[in-house]
Design an enzyme around this catalytic site. Sequence first.
Site, PDB file in Angstrom:
ATOM      1  N   GLU A  34      87.935 -74.475 -29.714  1.00 36.41           N
ATOM      2  CA  GLU A  34      87.781 -75.562 -30.694  1.00 36.41           C
ATOM      3  C   GLU A  34      86.355 -76.088 -30.629  1.00 36.41           C
ATOM      4  O   GLU A  34      85.546 -75.632 -29.804  1.00 36.41           O
ATOM      5  CB  GLU A  34      88.787 -76.676 -30.412  1.00 36.41           C
ATOM      6  N   ARG A  42     101.037 -88.699 -30.402  1.00 39.35           N
ATOM      7  CA  ARG A  42     100.169 -87.921 -29.504  1.00 39.35           C
ATOM      8  C   ARG A  42      99.694 -88.778 -28.334  1.00 39.35           C
ATOM      9  O   ARG A  42      99.591 -88.297 -27.198  1.00 39.35           O
ATOM     10  CB  ARG A  42      98.977 -87.353 -30.275  1.00 39.35           C
ATOM     11  N   LYS A  94      94.575 -85.822 -24.559  1.00 37.02           N
ATOM     12  CA  LYS A  94      93.347 -86.444 -25.077  1.00 37.02           C
ATOM     13  C   LYS A  94      92.780 -87.355 -23.986  1.00 37.02           C
ATOM     14  O   LYS A  94      92.866 -88.584 -24.052  1.00 37.02           O
ATOM     15  CB  LYS A  94      93.647 -87.201 -26.386  1.00 37.02           C
ATOM     16  N   TYR A 133      92.753 -91.490 -24.654  1.00 36.76           N
ATOM     17  CA  TYR A 133      92.333 -92.258 -25.824  1.00 36.76           C
ATOM     18  C   TYR A 133      92.918 -91.660 -27.088  1.00 36.76           C
ATOM     19  O   TYR A 133      93.487 -90.571 -27.074  1.00 36.76           O
ATOM     20  CB  TYR A 133      90.808 -92.342 -25.913  1.00 36.76           C
ATOM     21  N   ARG A 179      88.528 -97.511  -4.009  1.00 38.90           N
ATOM     22  CA  ARG A 179      88.304 -96.223  -4.654  1.00 38.90           C
ATOM     23  C   ARG A 179      88.978 -95.124  -3.839  1.00 38.90           C
ATOM     24  O   ARG A 179      88.425 -94.627  -2.873  1.00 38.90           O
ATOM     25  CB  ARG A 179      86.808 -95.917  -4.801  1.00 38.90           C
ATOM     26  N   LEU A 220      93.049 -79.335 -28.203  1.00 37.06           N
ATOM     27  CA  LEU A 220      93.726 -80.564 -28.623  1.00 37.06           C
ATOM     28  C   LEU A 220      94.513 -80.248 -29.897  1.00 37.06           C
ATOM     29  O   LEU A 220      94.004 -79.579 -30.801  1.00 37.06           O
ATOM     30  CB  LEU A 220      92.697 -81.663 -28.915  1.00 37.06           C
TER      31      LEU A 220
HETATM   32  N1  PDD Z   1      88.197 -86.035 -31.463  1.00 41.21           N
HETATM   33  N2  PDD Z   1      89.567 -81.257 -30.604  1.00 41.21           N
HETATM   34  C1  PDD Z   1      88.908 -82.133 -29.833  1.00 41.21           C
HETATM   35  C2  PDD Z   1      88.362 -81.679 -28.516  1.00 41.21           C
HETATM   36  C3  PDD Z   1      88.731 -83.455 -30.281  1.00 41.21           C
HETATM   37  O1  PDD Z   1      88.083 -84.347 -29.496  1.00 41.21           O
HETATM   38  C4  PDD Z   1      89.244 -83.834 -31.551  1.00 41.21           C
HETATM   39  C5  PDD Z   1      89.112 -85.225 -32.089  1.00 41.21           C
HETATM   40  C6  PDD Z   1      89.907 -82.871 -32.327  1.00 41.21           C
HETATM   41  C7  PDD Z   1      90.492 -83.190 -33.667  1.00 41.21           C
HETATM   42  O2  PDD Z   1      91.672 -83.958 -33.539  1.00 41.21           O
HETATM   43  P1  PDD Z   1      92.147 -84.946 -34.702  1.00 41.21           P
HETATM   44  O3  PDD Z   1      92.225 -84.136 -35.942  1.00 41.21           O
HETATM   45  O4  PDD Z   1      93.485 -85.388 -34.247  1.00 41.21           O
HETATM   46  O5  PDD Z   1      91.136 -86.047 -34.802  1.00 41.21           O
HETATM   47  C8  PDD Z   1      90.063 -81.596 -31.812  1.00 41.21           C
HETATM   48  C9  PDD Z   1      88.064 -87.435 -31.734  1.00 41.21           C
HETATM   49  C10 PDD Z   1      88.009 -87.805 -33.166  1.00 41.21           C
HETATM   50  C11 PDD Z   1      86.911 -87.973 -30.896  1.00 41.21           C
HETATM   51  O6  PDD Z   1      86.856 -87.605 -29.735  1.00 41.21           O
HETATM   52  O7  PDD Z   1      86.109 -88.757 -31.387  1.00 41.21           O
END
Ligand code: PDD
Length: 280
Positions: free
Chosen positions: A178, A50, A146, A31, A99, A202
């Site tokens: 993170e 990305r 992601k 996503y 499945r 990420l």
């Molecule tokens: N999440 N690390 C993780 C695990 C994340 O899920 C996200 C963002 C980030 C920050 O990435 P960015 O700056 O590119 O949004 C770091 C999104 C917003 C979400 O899962 O809703």
Amino acid sequence: MLVYLNGEFLPLEQARISPLDRGFLFGDGVYEMVPFYHGIPFLFEEHITRLGRSLQALDIKNPLTKDQWKAIVHTLSEQASLPTHNIYLQITRGAGLSRQHQYEDGLEPTVFAMVTNMRLLSDAEKQTGLRAVTVPDERWQNCYIKSLNLLPNILAIQQAYVQQAYEAIQIHQGYVTEGASSNVFIVKQNILFTPPKTAEILWGITRDFVLSLARKHHIAFEERALNEDELYDADEIWITSSGREVVPITRLNDHRVGDGEVGPIWKKINASYENARNAC
Ligand code: PDD
């Protein structure tokens, strides 16, 4: 609410997918989240790049061109009730015939997109900052993808939620990785630090943009591994994400961060971030 599903815009209530969809069965997909400010996407190219990288890592063919993605996000954004929002994009490997864990060739990816709310800080929160808790990082080794598999992230944020904290900062073998859905920065003696872009995190678009702002404002920064003690010893802690921007963390577990006040470097970077996204 209007959503996009496999080539069509339709009301959410009419959107249907197969229960054999591998996203539903296995979380087999990826996503992206593209922030929009008053009708304009912020850092769109970076998000779509990305997305392509995540798809490639999972051996799923990108089903749309950049221009097609652009058309979808704009159409959805035009329907949004609030001027500032995110567009959520999800691609799964598609539905197989049964499945089975291994995937057959030639599956048609399922493409879904919708508007989601952005959770920006209130003025009061900007004055006081927020609280984070630390949790063990229990995720796999490819967090740069992601992926839809967010179970450890969900359990981490839930731990924060039950402790009335805003974010969970994950610790892997004594080192900060993170947040549950954000990247982490600390400030120590006017130098900004954030963990490097390894497969353990990420590669946040907001993270990179914040580093470009630090460069612009001549704030020294280092991308290096940070141990847990450095978090407790930090003058400032921030978390960053597209949906939440740059958030000052002034309490960590039961400790004050620095003097417990929102820090001067955050104020500078946050003002610069807000200017940039207002001007986008
Ligand atoms: N999440 N690390 C993780 C695990 C994340 O899920 C996200 C963002 C980030 C920050 O990435 P960015 O700056 O590119 O949004 C770091 C999104 C917003 C979400 O899962 O809703």
